[in-house]
Write a protein that holds these residues in place. Structure first.
Motif, PDB file in Angstrom:
ATOM      1  N   LEU A 187       0.431 -55.752 -15.613  1.00 34.67           N
ATOM      2  CA  LEU A 187       1.058 -54.502 -15.193  1.00 34.67           C
ATOM      3  C   LEU A 187       1.827 -54.728 -13.892  1.00 34.67           C
ATOM      4  CD1 LEU A 187      -1.739 -51.845 -15.890  1.00 34.67           C
ATOM      5  CD2 LEU A 187       0.282 -52.365 -17.283  1.00 34.67           C
ATOM      6  N   MET A 188       1.421 -55.740 -13.129  1.00 32.40           N
ATOM      7  CA  MET A 188       2.129 -56.094 -11.896  1.00 32.40           C
ATOM      8  C   MET A 188       3.489 -56.724 -12.181  1.00 32.40           C
ATOM      9  SD  MET A 188       0.239 -55.216  -9.217  1.00 32.40           S
ATOM     10  CE  MET A 188       0.067 -53.704 -10.170  1.00 32.40           C
ATOM     11  N   GLY A 189       3.788 -56.954 -13.449  1.00 34.75           N
ATOM     12  CA  GLY A 189       5.123 -57.363 -13.835  1.00 34.75           C
ATOM     13  C   GLY A 189       6.051 -56.173 -14.039  1.00 34.75           C
ATOM     14  N   LYS A 190       5.485 -54.974 -13.944  1.00 33.25           N
ATOM     15  CA  LYS A 190       6.267 -53.741 -14.116  1.00 33.25           C
ATOM     16  C   LYS A 190       6.368 -52.929 -12.822  1.00 33.25           C
ATOM     17  CE  LYS A 190       7.547 -52.586 -17.684  1.00 33.25           C
ATOM     18  NZ  LYS A 190       8.835 -52.873 -18.384  1.00 33.25           N
ATOM     19  N   GLY A 200      -5.444 -51.573 -20.186  1.00 29.45           N
ATOM     20  CA  GLY A 200      -6.236 -51.296 -18.998  1.00 29.45           C
ATOM     21  C   GLY A 200      -6.681 -49.849 -18.974  1.00 29.45           C
ATOM     22  N   GLY A 201      -7.064 -49.375 -17.789  1.00 29.44           N
ATOM     23  CA  GLY A 201      -7.501 -47.999 -17.615  1.00 29.44           C
ATOM     24  C   GLY A 201      -6.390 -47.137 -17.051  1.00 29.44           C
ATOM     25  N   LYS A 202      -6.746 -46.343 -16.056  1.00 28.55           N
ATOM     26  CA  LYS A 202      -5.770 -45.403 -15.497  1.00 28.55           C
ATOM     27  C   LYS A 202      -4.607 -46.109 -14.801  1.00 28.55           C
ATOM     28  CE  LYS A 202      -8.467 -44.803 -11.241  1.00 28.55           C
ATOM     29  NZ  LYS A 202      -9.193 -43.829 -10.383  1.00 28.55           N
ATOM     30  N   GLU A 203      -4.797 -47.413 -14.471  1.00 27.76           N
ATOM     31  CA  GLU A 203      -3.705 -48.148 -13.820  1.00 27.76           C
ATOM     32  C   GLU A 203      -2.470 -48.254 -14.711  1.00 27.76           C
ATOM     33  OE1 GLU A 203      -6.452 -51.376 -15.584  1.00 27.76           O
ATOM     34  OE2 GLU A 203      -6.647 -49.403 -14.617  1.00 27.76           O
ATOM     35  N   LYS A 204      -2.654 -48.071 -16.027  1.00 23.25           N
ATOM     36  CA  LYS A 204      -1.509 -48.109 -16.938  1.00 23.25           C
ATOM     37  C   LYS A 204      -0.478 -47.030 -16.618  1.00 23.25           C
ATOM     38  CE  LYS A 204      -3.759 -47.637 -20.775  1.00 23.25           C
ATOM     39  NZ  LYS A 204      -4.017 -47.498 -22.237  1.00 23.25           N
ATOM     40  N   PHE A 205      -0.926 -45.912 -16.061  1.00 24.52           N
ATOM     41  CA  PHE A 205      -0.004 -44.810 -15.793  1.00 24.52           C
ATOM     42  C   PHE A 205       1.005 -45.168 -14.700  1.00 24.52           C
ATOM     43  CE2 PHE A 205      -3.727 -42.671 -17.653  1.00 24.52           C
ATOM     44  CZ  PHE A 205      -3.108 -42.068 -18.722  1.00 24.52           C
ATOM     45  N   GLY A 206       0.719 -46.248 -13.965  1.00 24.00           N
ATOM     46  CA  GLY A 206       1.680 -46.714 -12.970  1.00 24.00           C
ATOM     47  C   GLY A 206       3.019 -47.067 -13.588  1.00 24.00           C
ATOM     48  N   ILE A 207       3.005 -47.495 -14.852  1.00 20.83           N
ATOM     49  CA  ILE A 207       4.251 -47.818 -15.565  1.00 20.83           C
ATOM     50  C   ILE A 207       5.179 -46.604 -15.590  1.00 20.83           C
ATOM     51  CG2 ILE A 207       5.225 -48.447 -17.816  1.00 20.83           C
ATOM     52  CD1 ILE A 207       3.785 -50.763 -16.658  1.00 20.83           C
ATOM     53  N   TYR A 208       4.617 -45.464 -15.911  1.00 22.30           N
ATOM     54  CA  TYR A 208       5.426 -44.261 -16.090  1.00 22.30           C
ATOM     55  C   TYR A 208       5.771 -43.614 -14.749  1.00 22.30           C
ATOM     56  CZ  TYR A 208       3.538 -45.352 -20.619  1.00 22.30           C
ATOM     57  OH  TYR A 208       3.181 -46.037 -21.757  1.00 22.30           O
ATOM     58  N   LEU A 209       4.864 -43.729 -13.785  1.00 23.02           N
ATOM     59  CA  LEU A 209       5.179 -43.235 -12.449  1.00 23.02           C
ATOM     60  C   LEU A 209       6.329 -44.039 -11.845  1.00 23.02           C
ATOM     61  CD1 LEU A 209       1.660 -42.571 -10.865  1.00 23.02           C
ATOM     62  CD2 LEU A 209       3.283 -40.887 -11.740  1.00 23.02           C
ATOM     63  N   LYS A 210       6.304 -45.353 -12.059  1.00 27.28           N
ATOM     64  CA  LYS A 210       7.374 -46.204 -11.537  1.00 27.28           C
ATOM     65  C   LYS A 210       8.719 -45.795 -12.127  1.00 27.28           C
ATOM     66  CE  LYS A 210       9.403 -49.870  -9.719  1.00 27.28           C
ATOM     67  NZ  LYS A 210       9.650 -49.985  -8.271  1.00 27.28           N
ATOM     68  N   ARG A 211       8.724 -45.466 -13.404  1.00 28.74           N
ATOM     69  CA  ARG A 211       9.973 -45.140 -14.102  1.00 28.74           C
ATOM     70  C   ARG A 211      10.524 -43.780 -13.684  1.00 28.74           C
ATOM     71  NH1 ARG A 211       9.464 -45.418 -20.413  1.00 28.74           N
ATOM     72  NH2 ARG A 211       8.920 -47.553 -19.807  1.00 28.74           N
ATOM     73  N   PHE A 212       9.630 -42.794 -13.581  1.00 32.14           N
ATOM     74  CA  PHE A 212      10.103 -41.420 -13.379  1.00 32.14           C
ATOM     75  C   PHE A 212       9.851 -40.879 -11.971  1.00 32.14           C
ATOM     76  CE2 PHE A 212       9.059 -41.712 -17.983  1.00 32.14           C
ATOM     77  CZ  PHE A 212      10.337 -41.542 -18.478  1.00 32.14           C
TER      78      PHE A 212
END
Length: 264
Positions: A142-145, A237-249
């Motif tokens: 996820l640190m690649g995103k 993963g767990g809730k850390e996955k939501f970082g993908i969408y926060l980063k985008r929007f």
């Protein structure tokens, strides 16, 4: 959905963590697996724990020994005559602030996590083109995103993998070559213990996020499902996955969330 049975699958970083668990599960599903990492003795232990040991071959490699990777690839191809899937799982993490990190640590992050993977991939690419099929499965993070403190070199190398493999997918779709990028979050492995600190030494201690992360067997199951479905990109993963969408929007909100979390 593709079947794993009788597929020839080459796994790097197979001596521990996600790679080790993938070895056990893919072997049990009937795949013929090639296990690679630096330490032959540890690979042998993994092989001995596999259910069908006659379907397992160990092939030591060092991703930073660029000149040897072509020879190792030819050895891998001779084992079963071909390779169906390469799982690029070898890698190394980091835990140190930018101001405290030697440039040599960043070089090592790039050599292990990026350039070694690219070199190995390029050596196998001609084989995939010739047989008109192949599947590159690259385990990034996820640190690649998105990024977080203490992981600057690791994040940079993992971001680079996304750029390269997205391009490879586009260029070789015509050759029936698939690319799956796997992005795990916090998984219960030794990744934090083995992470490099600013002077290049290993951290040698676990962090709470990793200890409380997803069990590695569950992570491996999700990766295998993504391989079967030939998914472009998979977040695990767990809730850390939501970082993908926060980063985008909502990138500023992600910044606040990360800064307020215990990221070390």
């Amino acid at each position: 959905m593709d079947s794993i049975e009788n597929k020839v699958i080459w796994i790097t970083g197979a001596s521990s963590g996600i790679g080790e668990e993938l070895a056990y599960q893919l072997n049990e599903l009937g795949a013929k697996i090639i296990l690679s990492a630096r330490r032959e003795t540890v690979l042998l232990k993994v092989k001995n724990k596999c259910k069908y040991q006659d379907h397992v071959t160990i092939l030591p490699l060092d991703l930073t020994d660029f000149n040897s990777l072509g020879i190792v690839t030819q050895k891998a191809l001779k084992i079963n005559g071909h390779i169906d899937i390469l799982i690029n799982n070898g890698g190394l993490s980091q835990r140190s602030l930018i101001v405290d990190t030697k440039f040599e640590v960043y070089q090592q992050m790039i050599d292990v996590n990026y350039l070694g993977t690219i070199k190995l991939t390029k050596h196998l690419l001609d084989h995939f083109i010739a047989q008109k099929s192949g599947h590159f499965v690259t385990v990034t993070s996820l640190m690649g995103k998105f990024s977080s403190p203490y992981r600057s070199g690791y994040c940079g190398a993992k971001h680079a993998l996304h750029g390269f493999f997205d391009a490879l997918r586009m260029e070789h779709e015509k050759d029936n070559i698939n690319v799956s990028i796997i992005c795990p979050g916090f998984i219960q492995t030794n990744v934090a213990k083995n992470a490099l600190t600013g002077d290049g030494s290993a951290l040698q201690k676990e962090d709470n996020a990793t200890e409380n992360g997803m069990p590695v067997n569950e992570c491996a199951q999700k990766i295998i499902s993504a391989i079967k479905k030939k998914r472009f990109e998979t977040y695990i993963g767990g809730k850390e996955k939501f970082g993908i969408y926060l980063k985008r929007f909502f990138p500023r909100l992600l910044h606040k969330v990360v800064m307020n979390s215990k990221v070390r």
